[in-house]
Write an enzyme that holds these catalytic residues in place. Structure first.
Site, short mmCIF file in Angstrom:
data_model
loop_
_atom_site.label_atom_id
_atom_site.label_comp_id
_atom_site.label_asym_id
_atom_site.label_seq_id
_atom_site.Cartn_x
_atom_site.Cartn_y
_atom_site.Cartn_z
N GLU A 224 -45.15 4.65 -38.63
CA GLU A 224 -44.98 5.66 -39.70
C GLU A 224 -45.25 5.04 -41.05
O GLU A 224 -44.44 4.25 -41.53
CB GLU A 224 -43.54 6.20 -39.69
N ASP B 180 -47.04 14.77 -36.44
CA ASP B 180 -46.11 14.46 -37.52
C ASP B 180 -45.73 15.76 -38.21
O ASP B 180 -46.60 16.54 -38.60
CB ASP B 180 -46.71 13.47 -38.52
N SER B 181 -44.43 15.98 -38.33
CA SER B 181 -43.96 17.27 -38.85
C SER B 181 -42.94 17.08 -39.95
O SER B 181 -42.36 16.00 -40.09
CB SER B 181 -43.32 18.08 -37.72
N HIS C 66 -44.76 26.21 -36.30
CA HIS C 66 -45.72 25.30 -36.92
C HIS C 66 -46.41 24.45 -35.84
O HIS C 66 -47.62 24.30 -35.83
CB HIS C 66 -44.99 24.41 -37.92
P1 IMP Z 1 -41.46 13.72 -37.04
O1 IMP Z 1 -41.60 12.63 -38.06
O2 IMP Z 1 -42.70 14.49 -36.82
O3 IMP Z 1 -40.85 13.25 -35.75
O4 IMP Z 1 -40.44 14.81 -37.60
C1 IMP Z 1 -39.61 14.56 -38.68
C2 IMP Z 1 -38.29 15.27 -38.55
O5 IMP Z 1 -38.49 16.64 -38.86
C3 IMP Z 1 -37.64 15.23 -37.19
O6 IMP Z 1 -36.77 14.16 -37.07
C4 IMP Z 1 -36.88 16.53 -37.14
O7 IMP Z 1 -35.60 16.33 -37.68
C5 IMP Z 1 -37.67 17.42 -38.06
N1 IMP Z 1 -38.53 18.31 -37.28
C6 IMP Z 1 -39.82 18.12 -36.92
N2 IMP Z 1 -40.25 19.17 -36.20
C7 IMP Z 1 -39.21 20.01 -36.11
C8 IMP Z 1 -39.03 21.26 -35.47
O8 IMP Z 1 -39.92 21.82 -34.81
N3 IMP Z 1 -37.83 21.81 -35.61
C9 IMP Z 1 -36.81 21.24 -36.31
N4 IMP Z 1 -36.92 20.09 -36.91
C10 IMP Z 1 -38.12 19.46 -36.80
#
Ligand code: IMP
Length: 196
Positions: free
Chosen positions: A47, A76-77, A179
């Site tokens: 990351e 990545d979200s 999303h």
């Molecule tokens: P990541 O870095 O893509 O794993 O996501 C970052 C953070 O965003 C995760 O730890 C979750 O807390 C939150 N997140 C990502 N996608 C979702 C989702 O679909 N629903 C709820 N929280 C999410």
């Protein structure tokens, strides 16, 4: 017409680099019935710090590809809250672990503007191709958590056109509007196009 060297293939196997089991479940459900076969690729997701989800996911995907040398995808979200100028956005993972849902609700305690959007960037490496797919779903942040499904900030996010939080929906219902559902639907359509 032969395109990108993939026509004639029936199925494409792609590794998913994540440590989040919930993401795996969601993505498997999104792609079911498509020619994509996604399996969990056990490599640590690197990351980088950036304000762009696209950049973060692509960098992580390139890094994972250096190790695995196989077709793969990195998701990545983040949750972008309008009243907090887009925070936590790309820092959602860290903020979830540190402040959590309670922390976000606390930051919005006296705030009437509850608008927020979830975004996903899915970076696909399918040599020689590299492509990033994005999906966005906007809605509102609740005043208290509701529901026991999903993960992360799901219990406090109500997508537009719904009364329920993501956490009050089944995985299939969330996928139709989420999303991540949009990003991976675009990815699936793209790969299907390559197979024609
Ligand atoms: P990541 O870095 O893509 O794993 O996501 C970052 C953070 O965003 C995760 O730890 C979750 O807390 C939150 N997140 C990502 N996608 C979702 C989702 O679909 N629903 C709820 N929280 C999410």
């Amino acid at each position: 017409m032969r395109r990108e060297g993939l026509s004639g293939n029936r199925r494409i196997r792609i590794g998913l680099v994540t440590s989040n089991k919930n993401k795996v479940d969601e993505i498997l459900s999104i792609i079911s019935g498509s020619p994509l076969e996604i399996y969990w690729l056990n490599i640590e997701k690197l990351e980088i710090q950036s304000s762009s989800l696209e950049e973060i996911s692509l960098y992580a995907a390139r890094h994972a590809f250096e190790i695995a040398r196989k077709p793969l995808v990195v998701d990545d979200s983040g949750l972008f809250v309008e009243a907090l100028n887009g925070f936590p956005g790309p820092y959602s993972s860290y903020v979830y672990k540190t402040l959590g849902i309670k922390g976000i609700l606390k930051l919005l305690e006296n705030e009437g503007n509850r608008r927020a959007c979830f975004r996903t960037s899915a970076a696909l490496i399918l040599p020689p191709l590299e492509k990033v797919f994005t999906g966005e779903t906007c809605g509102t942040i609740t005043y208290s958590p509701r529901g026991s499904g999903g993960f992360g900030f799901d219990p406090i996010f109500v997508p537009d056109g719904e009364n329920r939080t993501y956490a009050e929906m089944s995985v299939e219902e969330k996928n139709i509007i989420s999303h991540r559902g949009k990003a991976f639907k675009a990815l699936t359509d793209y790969v299907e196009g390559l197979l024609l």
